[in-house]
Design a protein around this motif. Structure first.
Motif, PDB file in Angstrom:
ATOM      1  N   LYS A 146      27.018   9.845   4.553  1.00  0.00           N
ATOM      2  CA  LYS A 146      27.748   9.134   5.609  1.00  0.00           C
ATOM      3  C   LYS A 146      26.820   8.212   6.377  1.00  0.00           C
ATOM      4  N   LYS A 147      25.609   8.756   6.682  1.00  0.00           N
ATOM      5  CA  LYS A 147      24.661   7.981   7.470  1.00  0.00           C
ATOM      6  C   LYS A 147      24.259   6.709   6.719  1.00  0.00           C
ATOM      7  N   PHE A 148      23.998   6.869   5.408  1.00  0.00           N
ATOM      8  CA  PHE A 148      23.589   5.705   4.622  1.00  0.00           C
ATOM      9  C   PHE A 148      24.710   4.681   4.555  1.00  0.00           C
ATOM     10  N   LYS A 149      25.945   5.190   4.413  1.00  0.00           N
ATOM     11  CA  LYS A 149      27.090   4.280   4.352  1.00  0.00           C
ATOM     12  C   LYS A 149      27.171   3.460   5.634  1.00  0.00           C
TER      13      LYS A 149
ATOM     14  N   VAL B 244      24.098  17.190   2.859  1.00  0.00           N
ATOM     15  CA  VAL B 244      24.137  16.044   1.950  1.00  0.00           C
ATOM     16  C   VAL B 244      25.224  15.068   2.358  1.00  0.00           C
ATOM     17  N   VAL B 245      26.397  15.594   2.677  1.00  0.00           N
ATOM     18  CA  VAL B 245      27.514  14.729   3.050  1.00  0.00           C
ATOM     19  C   VAL B 245      27.146  13.901   4.281  1.00  0.00           C
TER      20      VAL B 245
ATOM     21  N   THR C  71      32.458  19.735   7.273  1.00  0.00           N
ATOM     22  CA  THR C  71      33.189  18.829   6.401  1.00  0.00           C
ATOM     23  C   THR C  71      33.711  19.735   5.315  1.00  0.00           C
ATOM     24  N   LEU C  72      34.773  19.361   4.648  1.00  0.00           N
ATOM     25  CA  LEU C  72      35.326  20.297   3.675  1.00  0.00           C
ATOM     26  C   LEU C  72      34.815  20.034   2.269  1.00  0.00           C
ATOM     27  N   VAL C  73      34.443  18.769   1.982  1.00  0.00           N
ATOM     28  CA  VAL C  73      33.867  18.490   0.671  1.00  0.00           C
ATOM     29  C   VAL C  73      32.454  19.055   0.621  1.00  0.00           C
TER      30      VAL C  73
END
Lengths: 370, 531
Positions: free
Chosen positions: A362-365, A357-358, A312-314
């Motif tokens: 994402k998983k939680f979202k 972390v990202v 991911t880039l962020v």
């Protein structure tokens, strides 16, 4: 014979709405909010951004560029480099040479030559310092030197199809060799101590609030620029081939692609990004020495990307801020624990957080939506 | 000098009784020796030491101990308790204010030592004779001075230990090199030609310049050529030895990795820290022996070896069970996780034992060295580490090829599912194999503690090197590791000879990088688990 026409889905827009507003906010923060909070808000105010924080954030943004570079080569192409510290240091050293020449006759020995050369009793500049007087040449070399080293090394390594951990170990050996080389006084790079005590950049004093802020803004803009560039790159056809190489290199070859130019290009781009980060890092931190080429420094870069989330880039940017923020807090508050923390972070991220972390967010979202 | 005292007295006594013709000490001689100018003193010393009587001997002895004073025209020997006796008459004298200390400069000291050695030649003990002869030979080579020639001739005429005689003949030859007699010079060159001493070179070169006779000149040239050949051979051998020594160290450091990485395919970045743990275990055992069993201190290494092995093996097994197990088949992740472990281990050692280096003392039998061919010095600890590396290598090879555990390890490495079908508990074998590799790293640490600093960063110095050795040697085979370790050690030391240590190291790393470009398949032929 009919040729089957394959149509790829059209690439999405470079920035989605959300991403666009994110980039805009970041741009605003870097170019307006931070300078205002630092320069205009009085020092005793709660909102004042201290010079220390400006320096720290500027430094971490340089690290974030490195993490982004690592992510392009590791997260998107599947090649783990343990040698990006070398490119970072090369960019830094090129910048450092220019800054050393800018000291002029204000050094301890009042000589035209940098102090360490007077100390070694050298009478004239060695050949590799020839272009260090010119800022334009320095800017070019910041790109060319790491780029060329990466290109030559990458060409031979990828041509021989060195993959996986072998590539990692070879890059580590390269960086180690460079570390030893730069430690020598005879190399003409300040040996053990490297370069420090910078006075000016472009004739302007370097240790002022205004200059610090300028460098901060330039670093922030560079980071944003590289981020957008990386976004465009990974969405392009080129980026898709890279990801295909990561997932199944043999199949890519059977499809008629030669992975060499793809790997070599992204490897060189990644190295140049690191070199630029190093060049921005040196005037802000005020020192460059061979320590930047140590094995530990390069592996730490990989962990920034891993913590934030590979591919991911962020992620790498977030990772660089998280890890280095924690580092600057822990090394002051609990110096004993920093290495325990870092070590545990390495283990925890690889064992339980492969997406970083990202990935967790994402998983939680997703779970929230479900 | 103190040691010789009794011996000298006895000798003096024997000479005094037996020969009777001893050179009696005259006041003039005593004064010349104590207060003359440089040459006078040496002359007096040589005159006296050809055949000294008891009093002359006592004076020379006192002079070596700097216990001589001059009061007016009298030479006094001051005893430890402060009583002064006249060197010539032997009467006790009150020490006056005007008594001046007699200084002994380096030249006189050298002459005094030579004189003592000359006297020692008549000592019946062959060891004393050899030592004295060696000293005379050294000083004759450094600065040939034919003033001691008569005494030398006298010693050669008597009974001598054969080795002492050889040394003396060479010393005499060095002195006769500048003799006026051509035949003598020729004989001297021929005698010296057989020696391989580096100190001989300037001596021969000087004579070559001054020599008038063509025959002697030719002989000198042959002698010089022979000497150069010998020196070149010795320096080549010494380089080879340091190379093999470095190779054996690399081998020790890499052998454990050859199992964990080569056979199991685990990238263990904490391998260096396992070496470090072995070194610290050795240090702990050493401290324990020092405090509770000082009598057995020399043998602490025998206890340290199993302790280092077991400690490192346990740490390795814990690592395998807790972290590495979950990462099989993901080498890049393994690399990062084990790097994390290495950070934790390093910081742990720092917290427990401090960030400073700890001192590990060598047992007495590991210090000292053997000298071969005149100029080739081999330290004992290096020799023993080469032997130790060979022993560990043989042990590991036997373990892998002959034992049941080795069979299982090879089976699991070559084909995991089939091994599992045959009833091998593959998970347990993984742990055992990893513990074995770690334990060998511990043994390496035990050996390294004997030749270098032991500190928390010890492992960092070896991690790149050991990976290089394993990768270069070819993954999955021990023989390759051996060749690579010795080859790298030798290459490194020979390059060091003309490029310096750092450049040699850089050159070796670049060489490895280039070599691997050339032969990636051969070297990376992975027989073990797929990565």
């Amino acid at each position: 014979m009919t040729t089957a026409s394959v149509s790829l889905p059209a690439p999405g827009p470079l920035l989605t709405r959300g991403a666009f507003s994110g980039v805009m906010v970041a741009l605003l923060v870097v170019c307006a909010v931070a300078p205002m909070l630092n320069l205009l808000v009085p020092a005793d105010s709660v909102f004042h951004l201290s010079d220390y924080m400006v320096g720290l954030l500027g430094k971490i943004m340089c690290y974030a560029i490195c993490a982004l570079a690592i992510d392009l080569i590791w997260g998107y192409t599947g090649i783990l480099s343990l040698g990006h510290g070398l490119f970072f240091a090369l960019g830094g050293y090129v910048m450092g040479m220019y800054l050393m020449r800018q000291i002029g006759r204000d050094g301890n020995y009042k000589s035209d030559l940098p102090d360490f050369m007077v100390f070694l009793d050298w009478k004239e500049l060695p050949w590799h310092w020839a272009l260090s007087d010119s800022f334009i040449a320095t800017l070019l070399l910041i790109v060319l030197v790491p780029g060329l080293v990466a290109f030559v090394f990458g060409y031979f390594a990828f041509r021989s199809r060195i993959k996986g951990v072998y590539f990692s170990i070879i890059t580590q050996a390269l960086t180690f060799a460079a570390l030893l080389l730069f430690f020598r006084n005879e190399t003409g790079m300040g040996g053990n101590n490297g370069f420090t005590d910078f006075k000016r950049i472009l004739g302007l004093p370097i240790a002022t609030q205004g200059m610090r802020m300028t460098l901060f803004v330039i670093t922030g803009l560079t980071l944003l620029g590289f981020y957008l560039f990386a976004r465009w790159l990974v969405a392009s056809k080129f980026g898709r081939v890279l990801q295909a190489i990561r997932d199944a290199e043999s199949r890519v070859m059977f499809c008629g692609y030669n992975p060499l130019p793809y790997k070599l290009t992204i490897w060189t781009i990644s190295a140049v990004m690191c070199g630029v980060a190093g060049a921005l890092y040196v005037p802000q931190v005020g020192i460059i020495n061979p320590g930047e080429m140590s094995t530990a420094a390069s592996i730490e870069m990989a962990v920034w990307a891993a913590v934030g989330g590979r591919a991911t880039l962020v992620g790498p940017i977030v990772g660089a801020f998280l890890v280095n923020g924690a580092k600057s807090w822990l090394t002051v508050a609990f110096p004993e624990f920093w290495l325990y923390f870092l070590g545990a972070l390495f283990i925890a991220v690889t064992l339980w957080m492969p997406q970083g972390v990202v990935g967790l967010v994402k998983k939680f979202k997703k779970e929230g939506k479900a | 000098m103190k040691i010789h005292w009794l011996r000298l007295l006895c000798l003096g006594f024997v000479l005094w009784l037996g020969l009777g013709s001893a050179h009696a000490l005259t006041p003039a001689d005593a004064l010349a020796l104590a207060a003359g100018d440089g040459d006078e003193r040496i002359e007096a010393l040589n005159r006296l030491s050809v055949d000294p009587d008891e009093k002359a001997l006592a004076l020379i002895q006192a002079l070596s101990n700097e216990a001589v004073k001059v009061q007016g025209e009298r030479v006094l020997i001051v005893a430890d308790d402060g009583r002064a006796t006249d060197a010539v008459s032997g009467e006790v004298v009150a020490l006056g204010e005007d008594a001046e200390d007699v200084m002994v400069n380096n030249r006189l000291r050298g002459a005094l030592e030579a004189a003592a050695a000359l006297r020692d030649l008549f000592n019946p003990d062959p060891v004393a004779q050899r030592q004295a002869a060696a000293l005379l030979q050294r000083s004759a080579l450094d600065e040939p001075d034919d003033s001691t020639l008569p005494a030398l001739e006298k010693a050669l005429a008597g009974e001598l230990d054969p080795r002492a005689r050889a040394s003396l003949e060479q010393a005499r030859a060095a002195m006769q090199l500048a003799s006026d007699d051509e035949a003598q010079r020729l004989a001297a060159v021929q005698t010296l030609a057989g020696m391989g001493q580096p100190a001989l070179r300037p001596l021969l070169l000087r004579q070559l310049e001054e020599e008038g006779s063509e025959a002697v000149k030719a002989e000198l040239r042959t002698a010089l050529a022979a000497l150069d050949r010998k020196l070149a051979l010795a320096s080549g051998l010494s380089q080879a030895f340091t190379g093999i020594s470095l190779g054996s160290i690399l081998l020790l450091a890499a052998l454990g990795l050859a199992i964990t990485y080569g056979l199991m395919g685990v990238i263990n970045m904490a391998h260096g820290e396992l070496i470090m743990i072995g070194a610290y275990a050795t240090w702990l055992v050493q401290s324990f022996f020092k405090s509770t069993l000082p009598g057995l201190f020399d043998w602490y290494l025998l206890a340290a070896m199993p302790v280092a092995f077991i400690t490192a093996a346990l740490v390795g097994a814990a690592m395998e069970r807790s972290v590495i197990r979950w990462l099989y088949g993901r080498p890049l992740e393994t690399l990062l996780a084990t790097w994390g472990i290495s950070l934790v281990l390093m910081q742990g050692v720092r917290s427990l034992f401090g960030a400073q280096n700890v001192g590990v003392e060598n047992p007495s039998w590991m210090s000292g060295s053997v000298t071969l061919m005149g100029s080739l010095t081999l330290p004992w600890n290096r020799i023993l580490i080469i032997a130790f590396a060979a022993a560990v290598l043989i042990g590991v090879t036997l373990l892998i090829s002959k034992t049941r555990l080795g069979l299982f390890v090879r089976g699991v490495t070559q084909n995991r599912p089939i091994a599992s079908c045959m009833g091998v508990n593959t998970a347990r074998i993984d742990t055992y194999a990893f513990a074995l590799g770690s334990g060998i790293a511990g043994l390496a640490g035990c050996a390294l503690s004997q030749i270098g600093n032991v500190g928390p960063d010890l492992g960092q110095n070896y991690i790149v090197d050991s990976f290089m050795v394993v990768v270069l040697g070819g993954v999955g085979q021990l023989a390759g590791t051996v060749y690579a370790a010795l080859g790298l050690g030798l290459l490194n030391k020979f390059l060091e000879g003309w490029a310096g240590a750092v450049l040699a190291k850089i050159a070796v790393l670049v060489f490895i990088i280039v070599f691997i470009q050339k032969r990636p398949q051969g070297i990376f032929a992975f027989k073990g688990r797929e990565t």
